[in-house]
Design a protein around this motif. Structure first.
Motif, mmCIF file in Angstrom:
data_model
loop_
_atom_site.group_PDB
_atom_site.id
_atom_site.type_symbol
_atom_site.label_atom_id
_atom_site.label_comp_id
_atom_site.label_asym_id
_atom_site.label_seq_id
_atom_site.Cartn_x
_atom_site.Cartn_y
_atom_site.Cartn_z
ATOM 1 N N GLN B 260 0.811 -1.152 -0.042
ATOM 2 C CA GLN B 260 0.012 0.007 0.086
ATOM 3 C C GLN B 260 0.847 1.450 -0.090
ATOM 4 N N LYS B 267 4.946 1.798 -5.630
ATOM 5 C CA LYS B 267 3.920 1.050 -6.583
ATOM 6 C C LYS B 267 3.267 -0.067 -5.938
ATOM 7 N N LEU B 268 2.026 -0.031 -6.486
ATOM 8 C CA LEU B 268 1.090 -1.118 -5.992
ATOM 9 C C LEU B 268 1.282 -2.565 -6.868
ATOM 10 N N PRO B 269 1.179 -3.686 -6.224
ATOM 11 C CA PRO B 269 1.345 -4.835 -6.805
ATOM 12 C C PRO B 269 0.474 -5.002 -7.979
ATOM 13 N N ALA B 270 1.102 -5.349 -9.230
ATOM 14 C CA ALA B 270 0.293 -5.395 -10.612
ATOM 15 C C ALA B 270 0.548 -6.776 -11.172
#
Lengths: 320, 320, 320, 320, 320, 320
Positions: B260, B267-270
């Protein structure tokens, strides 16, 4: 005769099969003729349908939604496939092969349920063991448990989804519990088995997936707790006591398994077992969500569309 | 002679041993005599120390903080143990047995590191394999990797903590990866191995745990990325190319593993791999945090003190 | 022959020019004839295009997206201008005058870059000076720096946007630094010059603006840090050392210049210089954003449409 | 005789001077004797004071808080300086040199105010010009404007702080407005001049800084608006009309200059001018806050204590 | 002749009446003929209108928006009713019966206002009494007060809405104040009466509901404060003083009645009276919002559509 | 003999009475003598107690916490009252008059409960009526309901607090329901009566107020739901069915009555009845909280201390 799936229809085919009709609307053309626009669906997808030369009688007879047998043909209109319908007859739900209409896990339900039973049979605490067995013995409930989707939209949203999700969570737990010796195995296994059991009452899935009224008003988290308490009462009536400390520890896992207040958890995790169930649940859900999103977006792009629940687009390319 | 650990001192003992002195203050009694109040610590805990009849010269000579050899005795004062000091001499760091002073994992570091190496040797992708081996070959760095704590406060905050945390995360990954066939094993293993490698530069731990300036200004997340890029440059200088797509997929795991934005993830998990590393990291950290909190609070209450990082108190009672 | 810009076409004109085609769709009319609907664009805007009597062969030959030469005429349809196309031929990117297709700053790029160089030449700290000069000497990178847009959507989203933004930020810094004598000028100037340098790798802008894969996975904030470290490594190979304290202070400015975690800053500003770069960046961005929004909405209303990024509508009326 | 400032007192000095007494408490020693503990302060700091052999009569006569003349001596107690008081007499506020007691800007108030007047004299819009002149002509208010602190705690919290802050903001605006030609200069200058004018009613600062009741109930943002409207009414009584559009544009700047709802802005910025005032305000406040924090923490550490308002510690080291 | 309300028109009727025209667009048919598409509305709803064989002259003469007299007929098109227009003439606002066009409370405005006056006549504090009477004596303002809607969208968004909302809030207050004896009745009643008085300046409602520029820039919360201060000034001119403590307590209620910063309250409630007005306001608003939403969605479903302001769907079914 | 309340003890009195002892600590004086420091409390407040010449035997015999009979005298020490104890004997809970020790509503419990019964007897819906009567018939539960505090800290935190809060909420509901004719009276009354019934199991209050383990793990919101379901099961066993729609509508009120997820509501209000119970609950709680805070802070200031739960200080001055 095998069902002709929506996603296999090519332009120019003759159609003579059963589909679900949804949101039919009676309209008049500029020339004043009446026609019916509707959506036709099965588990593989959805198309527009048009019945020209319709009447108000036909329109009124249509279920909204429900099963209909149609005769007609497929055609391309503005680059989209649609079905032009010549004849419609209403079909009773008992006559259809429901698997044609509801998306369903591609795993073997029976085998998954056997494995679930085998894993929870490891539970040694006599009270949790008794409680779990009371659930397993509720044949009607277990049938629902094997059928109900895991959710409406985000993940495991197909028949058998809850079972598949619970099954995989239990397998993850079995794999990692030896690495966390301080965590109480029995609570984690019972907690996972029952964490979403309330979804059997929250969701309806006879023809399509939707929330029940009760599901929306109460929610599956509290429903799960209520169902556990009902079983405890039944056991008590049979003179089998489940102690309050066991009930509270198990109930706490259920009530905190969304992990955060804003996701509707009325309690935050306060035990190692509650944290473990929360993370296993979220891990399995997110991996499933990412996998499905990537599989479903077959474009050339290396990225999926924006996923608002994840606040990102997803990257589809693999390193090999 | 074995070190007398702080948490083993009883009232009325004669003390003749080395401890860390911290925050010494020169004070005068109501009668005008000078004395020095200080904290004395080793890895097992901390006590108050008092040297009566002190002088400003003694006070000035004290390291702030540092190692001192003291002679004196223990006594109970207002229900708390304190040490009355008669003699003080400063001790050089080279003369102390550092393990007496820094909390240290109770697991076998060597064995854990061997297992880490064994697990990452499963990586098949030639580029990730090469990169990981380049790290393993950096003896100086690997020594730090085996020593550095996992964090300042919340979890694994002891010598060897990062290794213990990474080791357990890798074991969790190995245990569950077979259950998620769509997830790329090599990326997850390399991602876990390197996810906190920047902590070797973010934290200092010679006598006490603290942040380096660089660690506070840049942070271990970005430090980890920089260290990976440095290794890639080194490899390139040796004519071994790591492709950008591999670097990006690995880098993304590092940059998003806090999950978060508000926890400092830029970066947010992608990707599924990023989600998996994030959850395994958080799971291992939280279980460790809960376990330590429960072990450390030996009160009669069934609950620990309020844990502001978790926004709850923790429940200590087990169901058996 | 000068390009006929989209926003200068009047109804009833003959069109014989090159445009970008996007999202072409092959459709059939109610009578069954095939036609192609598409968007035609250049840097000035976008229009609907229709090619009647199309074939699947023509459709398949179209780039998606890419440059095409069309012959046709403009007409008003439902109060909107559209272009009816008679002939289409695909055009190679090398044959087009790219300035016709990508929005571009209306400022003089060369002159702005000269001013940027002049301003950063004020840097006196020898290490920062060396580092900045190493960047300026990287001709290929500086070309990108002069070309890349400042962002995808919110502000300076046109060719030369990053330069224009950086240039204006530097001018603001030069104007106000004398008013804040405690702030270290060299760090602010170097920090501004390099704060978004990673956008040269985050964004692609050959025909249209988009994120690179690497840009989306890693982000320009971390990319900027990596590029600075690469230059430091290059300098080190030339025996020029940049001290870690300088690198950390500069790196911290880059890593915290979004000011808040939720905007992807992995660090919050912890120095006066970091705060200054953050505010100058945000000020220049927001003023640009407001100005563009007001210019682009030529309606009679005193208010623009709702701007969700700003959570308000903008007031267009001036007080004179 | 010059005042002996608190932060210049050495142990063992004879004290015969005026200080502010705060929070006096009457206590009895273990032997049953009464004494008074109190804090003594002036603008340079605060010390503990003790009057042994006190009586309830002396205690009751003390102002809480207020000015007292004391005779006594300084001594070191537990490494802290304290003052042992032999005689106390109450002093009327009119007899003290107030500058000895309230922290005060080290800038030249008169000169700053002259520059403020000079800068706002650039305003050309006749209505804004008239309005600003009406404020400048309010001698009593302008005296307060030159005296009031800029805030209670975070920044410019000393006599003359609001003037210093407003002055610096105006200088920043004058420096950067030429770089933003689309921004309306007159609105920005008038907006800055008046943005915190309500603080003259929100804060009291006769002997110490505190909020007025009215200040806490209404707040300086709305107070500023009310004061502007009062001036407009006065002008209207003199037959000088200020148009509503001018008032609204100016009022909007005041109401939105905290930039975010959670900082008590009832409106979010919706004009370029409002954004500019917001950023200049925040920039000047934060740079001042960082500078003061670094100056005030003279420890050896490279870092200040944790600043909860900034959610970070601040880095004190300069790069040379 | 009575107005033919939009929601009472059946297909096939002859239409000869006045409606509001909105968003007229001149379009050309595929055959090249011009026609005008527009929306026609009155207070009961809105329909599509089509004028075939239109000319640009007719189009240009249309108010956008404004009142027009049309002659034509109603017909069903694609299951939706639309009006085919043969003749159009523009009508001046003075000629229309405005009640036909603006939604209006179905309660008796006069009677509600009488009750409001009666309730506030209970106020005993002489200063609040005088202030409230000064408002009641402002005939022009009171007319607006009886007319203005309670808001743009969420609740009481119809002519007379503010009065209806204020009236009901006052009745709630009268009913519950006896149960909270510690709450100052006079402040609550005056606070409710004036809490949204600024909406008379924030909203315009001549033909349709919209925000005034001033309303959007300043907001009704601050507008209300300004209007109260204006009245106090008027009273002062008549030698009637309202003390600052009374003004501040009343002003605080107004400024905090949205209860939370994120809803634009510049102050949080700090008195029992402020809390009471906040809760009564929110209660009456939400109940009204729920009731209207349920009444307006006549579908078979037990649930309304998703209400984003409430972050839920609403349950329509009653228990009997 | 009447109990001597803590808040009525003057300095110099002889004490011979029963109090609760809390947190006793055995300390040694500088001369080496042992003494016991402790807190002594009853419902009116708390004081420090000191027993000089204590022994470890006496210390070990003390309950922690529990009731003790002490003999001694009161004295002023450092301006605070303390009790010097000469004799201590432990007292069994059965021998004390519990009302002396637990804070208790100053309202008449019996009368309030009668009014509660009278108000809920208005419920006409036969199923809700039956359910409520089943609760009223549970004598043991109703005794707890009349005793349990309304909460631990924020409001109604005294014996009888839940009854007082519920009673006042019901009176508010009765007063305002006629003003909201669309709201279902029976649901609101039953919802209020049962909204916090789970607090009877969440809180313990034998000698002091605390959470039960079960209360902390499950929470009163879900406890309330479980208790309702238990009663429904009991009724079903007596062949009285409560329909699911009634249960769901009532359950929804309970589950959403905290109004927001972050306050532990697992559901947001989705019916007018749920909104009404939420607002009445919050109104009564906040008014009580403000009133108590103002009553308890008898300082000269017009403001209370900062209330972090309300994010403000409270204003104590009344307008008359």
């Amino acid at each position: 005769m095998a069902h002709k799936f929506i996603n296999q229809i090519e332009p120019g085919e003759t159609i003579d099969d059963i589909y679900i009709v949804r949101d039919p609307i009676l309209r008049s053309t500029t020339r004043g003729d009446l026609y019916i626009a509707m959506f036709l669906s099965d588990r593989s997808g959805q198309l527009n349908g048009r019945m020209w030369q319709a009447t108000e009688t036909i329109y009124k007879a249509l279920p909204k939604p429900g099963f209909i047998h149609i005769q007609g043909r497929s055609e391309l209109y503005q680059n989209n496939l649609q079905i032009i319908i010549n004849n419609i007859s209403v079909v009773d739900a008992s006559e259809v092969h429901i698997d044609d209409f509801l998306a369903r896990t591609d795993k073997d339900t029976k085998q998954m349920f056997e494995e679930v039973k085998k894993i929870v049979s490891r539970i040694e605490n006599p009270q949790l063991k008794t409680l779990v067995e009371e659930f397993l013995a509720d044949r009607e409930l277990m049938e629902k448990f094997c059928d109900v989707p895991g959710g409406m939209k985000l993940h495991h949203s197909y028949i058998g989804g809850l079972l598949e999700h619970t099954h995989n969570m239990l397998r993850v737990a079995v794999a990692i519990l030896p690495l966390f010796p301080q965590v109480q195995t029995d609570l984690v296994l019972a907690g996972i088995f029952l964490h979403d059991i309330g979804k059997t009452e929250e969701l309806s899935y006879d023809m399509a997936f939707s929330y029940t009224d009760s599901g929306q008003l109460i929610g599956h988290v509290v429903k799960s707790i209520l169902m556990i308490n009902q079983k405890v009462d039944t056991l008590r009536a049979k003179s089998t006591q489940i102690e309050e400390t066991v009930m509270d520890a198990l109930g706490h896992i259920i009530l905190s398994h969304h992990g955060q207040y804003e996701f509707g958890s009325p309690k935050l995790p306060a035990t190692a077992e509650a944290f473990m169930v929360y993370y296993i649940d979220d891990l399995d859900a997110k991996i499933s969500q990412v996998t499905v999103a990537i599989e479903n977006e077959q474009s050339d792009s290396n990225w999926t569309a924006w996923k608002s629940a994840l606040q990102t687009r997803l990257y589809k390319k693999r390193i090999e």
